[in-house]
Design a protein around this motif. Structure first.
Motif, PDB file in Angstrom:
ATOM      1  N   LEU A 272       0.826  -1.214   0.000  1.00 32.75           N
ATOM      2  CA  LEU A 272       0.000   0.000   0.000  1.00 32.75           C
ATOM      3  C   LEU A 272       0.857   1.260   0.000  1.00 32.75           C
ATOM      4  O   LEU A 272       0.517   2.250  -0.660  1.00 32.75           O
ATOM      5  CB  LEU A 272      -0.955  -0.008   1.192  1.00 32.75           C
ATOM      6  N   LYS A 273       1.981   1.226   0.708  1.00 31.93           N
ATOM      7  CA  LYS A 273       2.898   2.370   0.695  1.00 31.93           C
ATOM      8  C   LYS A 273       3.490   2.569  -0.696  1.00 31.93           C
ATOM      9  O   LYS A 273       3.622   3.696  -1.171  1.00 31.93           O
ATOM     10  CB  LYS A 273       4.006   2.181   1.730  1.00 31.93           C
ATOM     11  N   VAL A 274       3.860   1.462  -1.344  1.00 32.32           N
ATOM     12  CA  VAL A 274       4.376   1.543  -2.716  1.00 32.32           C
ATOM     13  C   VAL A 274       3.308   2.109  -3.631  1.00 32.32           C
ATOM     14  O   VAL A 274       3.570   3.005  -4.441  1.00 32.32           O
ATOM     15  CB  VAL A 274       4.881   0.165  -3.201  1.00 32.32           C
ATOM     16  N   PHE A 275       2.080   1.630  -3.503  1.00 32.46           N
ATOM     17  CA  PHE A 275       0.969   2.141  -4.311  1.00 32.46           C
ATOM     18  C   PHE A 275       0.826   3.650  -4.123  1.00 32.46           C
ATOM     19  O   PHE A 275       0.722   4.398  -5.106  1.00 32.46           O
ATOM     20  CB  PHE A 275      -0.336   1.439  -3.940  1.00 32.46           C
ATOM     21  N   ASN A 276       0.831   4.108  -2.877  1.00 27.87           N
ATOM     22  CA  ASN A 276       0.687   5.542  -2.611  1.00 27.87           C
ATOM     23  C   ASN A 276       1.812   6.355  -3.219  1.00 27.87           C
ATOM     24  O   ASN A 276       1.584   7.428  -3.776  1.00 27.87           O
ATOM     25  CB  ASN A 276       0.594   5.803  -1.108  1.00 27.87           C
ATOM     26  N   LYS A 277       3.031   5.844  -3.141  1.00 28.08           N
ATOM     27  CA  LYS A 277       4.171   6.583  -3.696  1.00 28.08           C
ATOM     28  C   LYS A 277       4.092   6.633  -5.219  1.00 28.08           C
ATOM     29  O   LYS A 277       4.379   7.671  -5.821  1.00 28.08           O
ATOM     30  CB  LYS A 277       5.480   5.954  -3.241  1.00 28.08           C
ATOM     31  N   VAL A 278       3.693   5.538  -5.843  1.00 29.89           N
ATOM     32  CA  VAL A 278       3.570   5.524  -7.305  1.00 29.89           C
ATOM     33  C   VAL A 278       2.494   6.514  -7.746  1.00 29.89           C
ATOM     34  O   VAL A 278       2.691   7.269  -8.700  1.00 29.89           O
ATOM     35  CB  VAL A 278       3.271   4.104  -7.833  1.00 29.89           C
ATOM     36  N   THR A 279       1.360   6.533  -7.055  1.00 31.72           N
ATOM     37  CA  THR A 279       0.290   7.454  -7.463  1.00 31.72           C
ATOM     38  C   THR A 279       0.616   8.899  -7.117  1.00 31.72           C
ATOM     39  O   THR A 279       0.143   9.821  -7.777  1.00 31.72           O
ATOM     40  CB  THR A 279      -1.067   7.057  -6.850  1.00 31.72           C
ATOM     41  N   GLN A 280       1.433   9.119  -6.105  1.00 37.62           N
ATOM     42  CA  GLN A 280       1.801  10.482  -5.727  1.00 37.62           C
ATOM     43  C   GLN A 280       2.864  11.073  -6.646  1.00 37.62           C
ATOM     44  O   GLN A 280       2.766  12.222  -7.062  1.00 37.62           O
ATOM     45  CB  GLN A 280       2.304  10.513  -4.285  1.00 37.62           C
ATOM     46  N   TYR A 281       3.900  10.272  -6.972  1.00 36.46           N
ATOM     47  CA  TYR A 281       5.035  10.790  -7.728  1.00 36.46           C
ATOM     48  C   TYR A 281       5.125  10.267  -9.156  1.00 36.46           C
ATOM     49  O   TYR A 281       5.924  10.762  -9.939  1.00 36.46           O
ATOM     50  CB  TYR A 281       6.344  10.453  -7.003  1.00 36.46           C
ATOM     51  N   GLY A 282       4.344   9.271  -9.488  1.00 34.40           N
ATOM     52  CA  GLY A 282       4.454   8.653 -10.801  1.00 34.40           C
ATOM     53  C   GLY A 282       3.828   9.468 -11.917  1.00 34.40           C
ATOM     54  O   GLY A 282       3.069  10.408 -11.686  1.00 34.40           O
ATOM     55  N   GLU A 283       4.147   9.068 -13.118  1.00 38.43           N
ATOM     56  CA  GLU A 283       3.591   9.691 -14.320  1.00 38.43           C
ATOM     57  C   GLU A 283       2.193   9.125 -14.558  1.00 38.43           C
ATOM     58  O   GLU A 283       1.993   7.917 -14.600  1.00 38.43           O
ATOM     59  CB  GLU A 283       4.486   9.357 -15.518  1.00 38.43           C
ATOM     60  N   LYS A 284       1.227  10.016 -14.707  1.00 37.64           N
ATOM     61  CA  LYS A 284      -0.151   9.584 -14.941  1.00 37.64           C
ATOM     62  C   LYS A 284      -0.367   9.384 -16.435  1.00 37.64           C
ATOM     63  O   LYS A 284       0.002  10.221 -17.245  1.00 37.64           O
ATOM     64  CB  LYS A 284      -1.121  10.630 -14.424  1.00 37.64           C
ATOM     65  N   ARG A 285      -0.956   8.239 -16.776  1.00 43.71           N
ATOM     66  CA  ARG A 285      -1.269   7.939 -18.174  1.00 43.71           C
ATOM     67  C   ARG A 285      -2.737   7.587 -18.269  1.00 43.71           C
ATOM     68  O   ARG A 285      -3.272   6.857 -17.435  1.00 43.71           O
ATOM     69  CB  ARG A 285      -0.436   6.770 -18.683  1.00 43.71           C
ATOM     70  N   MET A 286      -3.377   8.064 -19.296  1.00 41.48           N
ATOM     71  CA  MET A 286      -4.801   7.799 -19.495  1.00 41.48           C
ATOM     72  C   MET A 286      -5.004   6.383 -20.003  1.00 41.48           C
ATOM     73  O   MET A 286      -4.141   5.804 -20.637  1.00 41.48           O
ATOM     74  CB  MET A 286      -5.402   8.795 -20.495  1.00 41.48           C
ATOM     75  N   ALA A 287      -6.167   5.840 -19.708  1.00 39.74           N
ATOM     76  CA  ALA A 287      -6.518   4.494 -20.166  1.00 39.74           C
ATOM     77  C   ALA A 287      -6.537   4.457 -21.684  1.00 39.74           C
ATOM     78  O   ALA A 287      -6.884   5.431 -22.341  1.00 39.74           O
ATOM     79  CB  ALA A 287      -7.870   4.088 -19.616  1.00 39.74           C
ATOM     80  N   GLU A 288      -6.165   3.303 -22.224  1.00 38.11           N
ATOM     81  CA  GLU A 288      -6.190   3.118 -23.667  1.00 38.11           C
ATOM     82  C   GLU A 288      -7.321   2.175 -24.025  1.00 38.11           C
ATOM     83  O   GLU A 288      -7.747   1.357 -23.223  1.00 38.11           O
ATOM     84  CB  GLU A 288      -4.856   2.535 -24.136  1.00 38.11           C
ATOM     85  N   ASP A 289      -7.801   2.289 -25.231  1.00 40.32           N
ATOM     86  CA  ASP A 289      -8.889   1.433 -25.681  1.00 40.32           C
ATOM     87  C   ASP A 289      -8.420   0.045 -26.089  1.00 40.32           C
ATOM     88  O   ASP A 289      -9.225  -0.838 -26.307  1.00 40.32           O
ATOM     89  CB  ASP A 289      -9.625   2.076 -26.871  1.00 40.32           C
ATOM     90  N   ASP A 290      -7.117  -0.139 -26.176  1.00 41.12           N
ATOM     91  CA  ASP A 290      -6.556  -1.418 -26.599  1.00 41.12           C
ATOM     92  C   ASP A 290      -6.896  -2.501 -25.578  1.00 41.12           C
ATOM     93  O   ASP A 290      -6.471  -2.463 -24.437  1.00 41.12           O
ATOM     94  CB  ASP A 290      -5.040  -1.277 -26.740  1.00 41.12           C
ATOM     95  N   LYS A 291      -7.672  -3.484 -25.971  1.00 42.96           N
ATOM     96  CA  LYS A 291      -8.131  -4.518 -25.049  1.00 42.96           C
ATOM     97  C   LYS A 291      -7.027  -5.488 -24.648  1.00 42.96           C
ATOM     98  O   LYS A 291      -7.217  -6.295 -23.753  1.00 42.96           O
ATOM     99  CB  LYS A 291      -9.307  -5.267 -25.658  1.00 42.96           C
ATOM    100  N   THR A 292      -5.864  -5.408 -25.282  1.00 37.24           N
ATOM    101  CA  THR A 292      -4.766  -6.286 -24.905  1.00 37.24           C
ATOM    102  C   THR A 292      -4.030  -5.750 -23.685  1.00 37.24           C
ATOM    103  O   THR A 292      -3.246  -6.454 -23.081  1.00 37.24           O
ATOM    104  CB  THR A 292      -3.764  -6.461 -26.053  1.00 37.24           C
ATOM    105  N   LYS A 293      -4.283  -4.521 -23.301  1.00 35.38           N
ATOM    106  CA  LYS A 293      -3.627  -3.937 -22.128  1.00 35.38           C
ATOM    107  C   LYS A 293      -4.224  -4.526 -20.859  1.00 35.38           C
ATOM    108  O   LYS A 293      -5.381  -4.906 -20.809  1.00 35.38           O
ATOM    109  CB  LYS A 293      -3.804  -2.414 -22.107  1.00 35.38           C
ATOM    110  N   LYS A 294      -3.424  -4.559 -19.797  1.00 32.59           N
ATOM    111  CA  LYS A 294      -3.891  -5.087 -18.519  1.00 32.59           C
ATOM    112  C   LYS A 294      -4.789  -4.096 -17.788  1.00 32.59           C
ATOM    113  O   LYS A 294      -5.444  -4.449 -16.838  1.00 32.59           O
ATOM    114  CB  LYS A 294      -2.703  -5.403 -17.613  1.00 32.59           C
TER     115      LYS A 294
END
Length: 99
Positions: free
Chosen positions: A11-33
């Motif tokens: 959860l701490k890793v999750f918070n750090k990634v969402t706080q400092y990470g690069e935000k990318r918008m969802a893609e329509d490609d259904k092969t993405k996770k």
């Protein structure tokens, strides 16, 4: 294969990634996770959450860790080496210093 993890650490890793990470918008490609919407990326780790925040996903190119309500979790990975690499990325995120 042993796949135990400290949920509080995840959860701490999750918070750090969402706080400092690069935000990318969802893609329509259904092969993405990405099944939830926006991704955040930091040190090779992707973080996602569902609309209500009860389920989070941390992943890299090979491994996925899904944390559910009540701290239950599920790993998906092809090999122990892939899991070890994923967990090393946790250290990278934990040691990340914002500029």
């Amino acid at each position: 294969m042993k796949n135990e993890i400290d949920i509080h650490r995840a959860l701490k890793v999750f918070n750090k990634v969402t706080q400092y990470g690069e935000k990318r918008m969802a893609e329509d490609d259904k092969t993405k996770k990405n099944v939830f919407g926006n991704d955040y990326y930091l040190c090779g780790i992707s973080a996602q959450t569902d609309h209500d925040g009860y389920t989070i996903v941390l992943s890299d190119a090979q491994v996925s860790l899904t944390v559910f309500f009540h701290n239950k979790y599920q790993f998906e990975y092809p090999s122990n080496d892939a899991l070890d690499n994923f967990l090393r990325r946790f250290n990278d995120v934990e040691n990340y210093q914002a500029a």
